[in-house]
Design a protein around this motif. Sequence first.
Motif, short mmCIF file in Angstrom:
data_model
loop_
_atom_site.label_atom_id
_atom_site.label_comp_id
_atom_site.label_asym_id
_atom_site.label_seq_id
_atom_site.Cartn_x
_atom_site.Cartn_y
_atom_site.Cartn_z
N ALA A 116 35.48 45.36 26.88
CA ALA A 116 36.90 44.74 26.40
C ALA A 116 37.21 43.79 26.54
N GLU A 161 41.35 41.54 26.63
CA GLU A 161 41.87 40.87 25.31
C GLU A 161 43.09 39.88 26.30
N ARG A 217 47.47 36.84 20.20
CA ARG A 217 46.88 38.07 20.35
C ARG A 217 45.34 38.14 19.83
N LYS A 235 42.12 40.03 20.78
CA LYS A 235 41.34 40.96 21.42
C LYS A 235 39.16 41.11 20.59
N ASP A 276 35.57 39.47 17.61
CA ASP A 276 37.15 39.34 17.78
C ASP A 276 37.78 39.54 17.10
#
Length: 791
Positions: free
Chosen positions: A269, A271, A286, A288, A327
């Motif tokens: 992952a 971030e 933001r 991910k 994403d």
Amino acid sequence: MSLLKPTLFFLFISYSSYAQMKIVGVVKNSSNAAIEFANVVLTSPDGKIIAGSVTDATGGFVLSVKQGNYKLVISFIGYEDWIKNISVNTNKNLETITLIESKNELDEVEVVAKKRLFERKIDRLVFNVENSSSNNGDILNALKVTPGVRVLENGISIIGRDQVRVLIDGKFLELTREDLVNYLRSIPAGDIASIEVITSPPAKYQAEGNSGFINIVYKKNKSNSWKNNIFTAYTQKSYPTLYLGNTFSLKKNKLQLYANVGLNKGNSAVESTSDIYYEDFENKSRRKFKNETDFLSSRFSLDYDFSSKTSIGIIAQHYTIPQNSRDNEILNITNNNTIRERFITRANSDQKSKIASYNLHLIQKLDTLGRQFSIDVDYFDFNKDRERYFFTNQVNGSDELINNFEALNYGKQDIENYSFKIDFEYPTKFVNISLGSRISFTNITSDTKLFNIENGENILDTENSNVFNFEEDIQGVYIDFYKKINEKWQAKLGARLENTETRGELITNETVNRNSYLKLFPTAFIQYNIKENRSLNFSYNKRLNRPKYWELNPFKWFRNPNSYSEGNPFLLPAITDNFNLRYTINKNLTVSSSFSTTDQGSGQITLLNEGDINQIYTRDNYYKSDTYRAQVSYDYRKIKWWDSHFQTSVFHTDVKVRPLYRNIVNVNNGTGVYFSTNNTFSLWNNLKFDLSFWYSAPNKVFFEKREAKSLDFGINFSFLGEKLQCNINAYDILKTSNRDIIVYTKNIRQVYNDYYDNRHFVLSLRYSFGNKKVNVKSKDFGNDEEKNRVD
């Protein structure tokens, strides 16, 4: 030879100033490899010891004696003693002494001489991995506890330096930062003897790479035997990953064979956050990722000794690295904490990299004095296909749809490289000479397309699509002189001359850019042993950093409708001069200071404008920098079961920005502080613990950076007479290794943070069987500089 006289006079001017006679020699094995730590003893005819020494890293030794008759005995574990009666009435150069492997093998008795966990040599720091609990798991885990090296999921670096090049047994391993990390996971740390951190490379190495090297050295074992290692590792990050690999090595008579295959499957992952503060609004993103990275790696090498002087071999190496990424990004445009607009992007990215390397090499010894030459012919092929589909909804503060965007970015890159190099080793009575040359030819084709999707139909965006062809030819020659003048002085001087010619063609608008430059890269190492346990070392070198191939391609790769990155075909290589002075006491305390100056420094530039939410990431040669560094390191080994290494460094950087970018890029002159400690506790023969910690203080070097730190722990235990080894490691236990980066563009403040799943747990097993006397020569490729610049 007449051209060498001034240099030789400088090197040897103090040689004749000693009243005593000198006995000088170099000790090697039958494969012409230097034998370090061999015992050298000089006795009188009645057996009384007159003088003694041990050989250095080059196999060399010097004894000071009076005139007379003596017996010289040289011995090393696993070899027959070399004995000779000598008469000394003047300085005596014995040149190369060859030790023969002992025929009387020790089946029941094993003699182990444990090396220090960390060793400081004339041009490098050596971490003896085999003495650490990090000798299980993969080599990436061992690098994480190597002093001065920082390993994150997105790359490897030397502290205080932006980039680093990785070698295996002195040969460059050139992959992208991401692919390099994946590949190193396929190498079992149990196959590795040591990791060398080289901050001042000599002239023999290609001039590319101004941030130092990390050299991974495989174990060397005895001949006429075989060994097999089965290795598996389970890694738990945000998602699990499983690795399985096998290594087989064989040396039988004249034949040497090595084969390795590794398979990795799993996810990780990422971030990513960014906050951009405009005058009238804020842009907060933001993002991910879930990255699915599988890879299959294989390496095969075969060497055959046609005679005691001639050896020929081949290497074939393949990687297949498919990667799938999903994403999600939410970009909020706010004003006084009220959301004005929101961009919601969902994207799928698929890419597949295929890498194939082939090497043909010949080693020809010319005599028994160590004179030889080697020839390498290399071919390298790299292919990367990638697609990125993204769909963005633009909504207002009430989540009412304003607009949507749907697009497909496609990229294909093909790189071919051919290289040829020849190296000579020519030790003489007065000096060891190394010289050689290398030529390289690279051809690249990059095809990038952007399709806007409207009503389910792909429509080519010609403004944001292009085909880019790039050609690069490099010719280089080098020469090195090494001399151990006496017990106090040794020196190594060299120079490398490289000529580079490039041609970049943008097919879309028929633009052609040519560049040509000829550069000289001198190197110097001088060491003075003040006393038995104190030494002073000075080094200098000039290096360059050529742009990555993708950095030269002016394609646009879109993250979302408002953000993309692009290359620059006019990038020039950065040139760096490095000076270093090091003082060592008792081989365990080192104090050093260094200075480096970089011209034509290049990097990423973020282009922003007030009132415009678009973000463009480009690259240029926009700065010149001077860096001053002071460092102290200490090895603690006063307790038998505890090995420890402490290191702290302070560095200050002054940056000057080109006039073109002074009103665009805001960079800082600033000071940074770094500290690390690596500890190994050997409580029992089959149980070891590792405890490591590093801390990087907040600083404003180039850009403002918040603090970062990492606490790591490892335990290693073995069974079945050390045939089965288990390793348990926890990294970045406190989840503190990433940091905020604060950047200013046109006085617009930006705060970025990328977390690459650094906190993780690893459980690994390695089972070894076979005859442990294996001795497989590991050789790498001759076109590795080019492979490092692919993407």
